[in-house]
Design an enzyme around this catalytic site. Structure first.
Site, PDB file in Angstrom:
ATOM      1  N   CYS A 198     -17.042  11.601   4.325  1.00  0.00           N
ATOM      2  CA  CYS A 198     -16.241  12.818   4.842  1.00  0.00           C
ATOM      3  C   CYS A 198     -15.525  13.371   3.913  1.00  0.00           C
ATOM      4  O   CYS A 198     -15.259  14.613   3.818  1.00  0.00           O
ATOM      5  CB  CYS A 198     -15.121  12.234   5.947  1.00  0.00           C
ATOM      6  SG  CYS A 198     -15.922  11.448   7.283  1.00  0.00           S
ATOM      7  N   LYS A 207     -38.999  12.891  21.622  1.00  0.00           N
ATOM      8  CA  LYS A 207     -38.658  13.309  19.883  1.00  0.00           C
ATOM      9  C   LYS A 207     -40.057  13.606  19.361  1.00  0.00           C
ATOM     10  O   LYS A 207     -40.266  14.587  18.503  1.00  0.00           O
ATOM     11  CB  LYS A 207     -38.026  12.275  19.312  1.00  0.00           C
ATOM     12  CG  LYS A 207     -37.932  12.006  17.943  1.00  0.00           C
ATOM     13  CD  LYS A 207     -38.014  10.841  17.381  1.00  0.00           C
ATOM     14  CE  LYS A 207     -38.429  10.771  15.792  1.00  0.00           C
ATOM     15  NZ  LYS A 207     -38.483   9.854  15.217  1.00  0.00           N
TER      16      LYS A 207
END
Length: 254
Positions: free
Chosen positions: A236, A162
């Site tokens: 959402c 990463k």
């Protein structure tokens, strides 16, 4: 005689109205699985790019914008960011690099002096020793210039794929994907990839993600994951990606 229960196919299908308290945002009704649009990564990232335009940039990108864009500085900043919020790691990076931003200058500080500058970050004492060791080795072994080589970067203690990829992407423009917890969670929640660990997500993304998005993906999904597609109860109902997102693993949302 008992009335038959109304079948689902006869349920009202008219559009739902957004609550008045959210009139400034578009509220999306979650499509059923059969109503989801085919996943279009170009369109999805276009929507994410628009969504995150008002959020703070990911810490390492902001650090580069503030003049600390060398490979050495980016690698040091990424170490400080591990298990630490951007709101904490960015000021700590600016303090440290404002004091000493080259391997030579940083190697002249003691681990205790480095620790005092980065104290708010997680595991600050261990990171102070890691940072000092990287500065000394870069000065002595690489004549003060870190090679743009992921294998060399990952040979330093505490540096994984990463950090190596993100530093190379930002500082050197290398087309590499950096997968942190946000990139891992969001891309799997979308259903774009299916992988159980960040390392496997990296491999899966390398197989499907178009190269022009490799560096940008982390820049977009860190703020998107922090503010919209959150770890618990993602937003959402107001997410612009909802028509494409398979909502894998989502059991509760806002």
């Amino acid at each position: 005689m008992a009335l038959k229960k109304q079948s689902r196919s006869t349920t009202m299908t008219g559009p739902r109205r957004a609550p008045r308290t959210q009139s400034a945002r578009t509220v999306h009704t979650a499509p059923s699985d059969t109503d989801k649009l085919p996943f279009d990564i170009e369109e999805v990232l276009r929507r994410v790019r628009h969504e995150v335009r008002s959020f703070a940039d990911a810490a390492m990108f902001e650090l580069a914008a503030k003049g600390h864009g060398s490979l050495f500085e980016q690698l040091i900043a990424c170490i400080l960011s591990i298990r630490t919020l951007d709101e904490v790691s960015l000021p700590a990076s600016l303090r440290l690099l404002g004091r000493a931003h080259t391997p030579e200058a940083l190697s002249r500080l003691t681990p205790a002096e480095i620790d005092a500058l980065i104290r708010p970050v997680t595991f600050h004492e261990g990171k102070a020793h890691q940072v000092h060791a990287i500065a000394v080795r870069t000065r002595d072994e690489f004549q003060g210039q870190l090679p743009a080589d992921p294998d060399v970067l990952q040979s330093f203690k505490g540096v994984g794929p990463k950090c190596a990829h993100l530093a190379l992407g930002i500082a050197c423009g290398h087309e590499v994907i950096s997968v942190d917890i946000h990139v891992h969670r969001v891309t799997n929640r979308w259903g774009y990839v299916k992988a159980s660990t960040p390392e496997r997500t990296l491999a899966a993304l390398e197989a499907v993600l178009p190269r022009p998005y490799w560096v940008e993906l982390n820049r977009l999904l860190v703020p998107f994951g922090k503010h919209v597609c959150t770890g618990s109860r993602p937003k959402c109902s107001t997410c612009p990606v909802l028509p494409y997102c398979r909502q894998e693993g989502v059991t509760s949302h806002r």
